[in-house]
Scaffold this active site. Structure first.
Site, PDB file in Angstrom:
ATOM      1  N   ASN A 376      17.308   0.252  26.865  1.00  0.00           N
ATOM      2  CA  ASN A 376      15.994   0.064  27.481  1.00  0.00           C
ATOM      3  C   ASN A 376      16.141  -0.834  28.699  1.00  0.00           C
ATOM      4  OD1 ASN A 376      13.135   0.026  27.852  1.00  0.00           O
ATOM      5  ND2 ASN A 376      13.087  -1.951  26.835  1.00  0.00           N
ATOM      6  N   GLU A 377      15.803  -2.115  28.545  1.00  0.00           N
ATOM      7  CA  GLU A 377      15.933  -3.017  29.703  1.00  0.00           C
ATOM      8  C   GLU A 377      17.212  -3.825  29.554  1.00  0.00           C
ATOM      9  OE1 GLU A 377      12.279  -5.244  29.761  1.00  0.00           O
ATOM     10  OE2 GLU A 377      11.324  -3.790  31.090  1.00  0.00           O
TER      11      GLU A 377
END
Ligand code: AHR
Length: 659
Positions: A376-377
């Site tokens: 994701n991040e």
């Protein structure tokens, strides 16, 4: 119109000689015969994460909270009731033998009990929203020695009965499932479920469930249809799921593991929702992931609403803001295998291991998965080294498969620059950029992508939302100031659709009493839901996207802030229309001529969809859901030059049929 005809329109538009008008510096010029780039059919999508009670207590229509007694506190959401309950009469048992992924259950020992002697009360997720005249399906798993009959009662908060049914249970040494249905006599926002046990013996209970029957597509155990309808109405091009930080987990043990979210619901192992503890100011101790909604359901949802599925998998890294725990490289294989197996689960033939699992769940046809996000991040060299291993393995087995790559948490700065460079060196197919920034940032960055390289990696604006206060502040609001800034910015995304292939606002849903993060696209309570001004901006882009980017210039420049105006234009070759989007963020109305160049004929009737409000702080609410909402009208057009008024603080979508 068929594709052949659509193609003809594009070619005809290109072939048409330039329509010459006297040069006028006040004109906005749309070059309808000059498609600049193709717009991906899936450009505008949605980002779904189980945050803000988005899944449990949200789209997952289950009304019973902690139905399997697997919450950290096994009786959270429940109250033991009755005048004859003594110590040891109601206990929580843990037995892994038969249900290793759902080991807890409740043991009740009624002794010649009648109604009022021994029972349970479930409070629901901030209550249970129930509707007059609607049927509700109650069910449970049980084992019984002796005799027992359940009196199932739906009641309001003053114990007024709304619906009831009696469910006799037969003696059973093995777990069996039984259910009964009843109607609610009233619409109540915060009802609750009471169960009295009549009988004598030992009764084990698990998976105690209550579902409305008006679920999305009337699927038993399905999704809340009003919430899904908002998504379907947007006609999103893709659904990104299941997040977000939830993919990463607080630590690796808490990461999202898709294999634990499929198959029979009672075998899906519940875990704590990471948003349970994320924000000290918004602690949500009763927030867990039952996985009643899992990857099968998300694929099915994508299919239902005509969107491409875009799952994101954990890359062997937990949230770097939390534990920052990384799987050691020599133990990354199971993570990579999960990604490979997911592609097989979605696309594999029914003779493959995972294709068969999908088929057994009722979907023998493939889900046509074409892309997947790795991480994701996540950021840093640790991300790149893990990503490379994933990429090699996936592309080796599935050449041409699209991998979505993280560029971290921020759209600029050292981390971003490092990842952007590394990913481009890797020839990454799609780079996922996130921006949670103030409205001013969105206005200033409307031309962000004008200078991006046209070749090489494409961009996925995977999470963004204007933060009217500051990033993830509880004081953020979904007001028109934020939404119009997003609209202005999105003209820049559309103008650069040759580079930005996909975009999605985040987060998607928020429960008015169960949120952790603001702002959010769609707000709900137990019965109602409304779209924010931001929702209408998203919807207008998604439902008016067109097929090809057209150049729209003012004084030979793109409109990206000059005189507070922002614009993009597209050709919808299927409808044979030019679609122009104009955003005026100023407090005064502006009239400008729009000239359509390169068309032979313009239809005399056009369509204008206008989203506007005089007050920047204007919001929608349960009481005023359409305070900021689009209005549509027909407009008369004479010729190829249109005197167009852009009202103060407005977002206009103009659709004009052309030949
Ligand atoms: O959308 C809310 C959160 O914001 C997401 O989970 C995460 O990816 C981002 O930081």
């Amino acid at each position: 119109m068929n594709l052949f005809a659509a193609k003809r329109i594009v070619l005809a538009a290109i072939a048409t000689s330039l329509y010459c008008l006297p040069a006028n510096s006040q004109d906005i010029i749309v070059k309808a015969n000059r498609p600049v780039a193709t717009i991906q059919p899936h450009m505008w999508g949605i980002f779904f994460e189980d945050i803000n009670m988005g899944a449990d207590g949200g789209i997952y229509a289950e009304l019973v909270k902690n139905r399997s007694f697997e919450f950290f506190k096994p009786l959270m959401g429940w109250k033991v009731q009755g005048k004859k309950v003594k110590e040891g009469d109601v206990t929580v048992l843990h037995q892994e033998k038969e249900k290793p992924s759902n080991p807890r259950f409740l043991r009740l020992k009624p002794k010649q009990a009648v109604v009022g002697d021994m029972g349970l009360l479930n409070e629901g997720f901030r209550g249970m929203g129930v509707k007059k005249g609607l049927r509700y399906d109650f069910s449970l798993q049980y084992r019984l020695t002796g005799t027992a009959k359940l009196h199932v009662i739906l009641e309001d908060s003053s114990s007024e009965v709304l619906g009831r049914a009696e469910l006799p249970l037969t003696t059973s040494a093995a777990w069996s499932t039984k259910g009964i249905s009843f109607e609610s006599s009233a619409t109540v926002l915060k009802a609750r479920l009471k169960i009295w046990v009549e009988g004598d013996g030992v009764l084990d209970m698990d998976m105690v469930s209550l579902f409305p029957t008006d679920t999305w597509k009337s699927r038993p155990g399905g999704m809340r249809s009003d919430m899904i309808q908002w998504l379907a109405d947007m006609k999103p091009g893709f659904v990104r799921f299941p997040g977000g930080c939830i993919v990463e987990g607080f630590d690796l043990a808490n990461r999202y593991r898709w294999k634990n979210t499929i198959g029979p619901v009672d075998q899906r192992q519940l875990i704590m929702n990471r948003w349970n503890i994320e924000f000290a100011h918004r602690l949500t101790p009763d927030y867990f992931q039952s996985f009643g909604l899992g990857f099968f359901e998300y694929f099915q949802l994508s299919e239902d609403i005509g969107a491409e599925p875009l799952p994101i998998v954990n890359c062997g890294m937990a949230c770097q803001y939390n534990s920052a725990e990384f799987a050691s490289l020599d133990e990354l294989d199971p993570y990579i295998q999960d990604a490979l197996d997911l592609i097989e689960f979605a696309n594999g033939d029914v003779t493959t291991v995972w294709g068969k699992v999908r088929a057994d769940m009722g979907h023998p046809a493939p889900f046509n998965l074409k892309m997947m996000g790795i991480g994701n991040e996540n950021w840093g060299p640790q991300y790149i080294e893990r990503l490379k291993l994933f990429t090699d393995a996936i592309l080796k087995k599935y050449p041409g498969f699209k991998i979505v790559n993280s560029s971290g948490t921020d759209p600029e700065g050292e981390r971003f620059n490092y990842l952007d460079k590394e990913l481009r060196n890797m020839n990454a197919s799609i780079i996922d950029e996130h921006y949670y920034r103030r409205p001013e940032w969105f206005l200033q960055n409307a031309s962000r992508y004008d200078q991006y390289p046209r070749e090489g990696s494409k961009i996925f604006a995977g999470e963004y939302a204007a933060q009217t206060d500051r990033g993830a502040s509880p004081n953020n609001t979904n007001n028109w100031r934020g939404a119009i800034a997003e609209a202005a910015f999105m003209t820049g995304l559309e103008r650069n659709a040759g580079v930005v292939e996909m975009a999605s606002y985040a987060p998607l849903f928020a429960h008015a009493e169960g949120w952790q993060w603001k702002p959010d696209l769609i707000w709900v309570n137990n019965l109602q839901s409304y779209g924010t001004p931001n929702y209408y901006v998203q919807k207008l882009f998604a439902t008016n996207k067109g097929t090809h980017v057209l150049s729209i210039l003012f004084n030979n420049e793109t409109l990206a802030g000059k005189d507070s105006l922002y614009a993009s234009a597209a050709l919808d070759s299927i409808a044979g229309e030019v679609v122009i989007k104009l955003v005026n963020v100023s407090s005064r109305s502006v009239i400008k001529p729009i000239v359509l160049e390169g068309v032979k004929k313009v239809d005399q009737r056009g369509k204008l969809i206008l989203l506007r409000h005089d007050v920047p702080e204007a919001e929608n609410s349960f009481e005023q859901p359409l305070n900021v909402a689009p209005a549509e009208k027909e407009i008369k057009i004479t010729g190829k030059k249109i005197q167009f008024e852009m009202p103060a603080r407005s977002f206009s979508v103009l659709r004009i049929k052309v030949r």
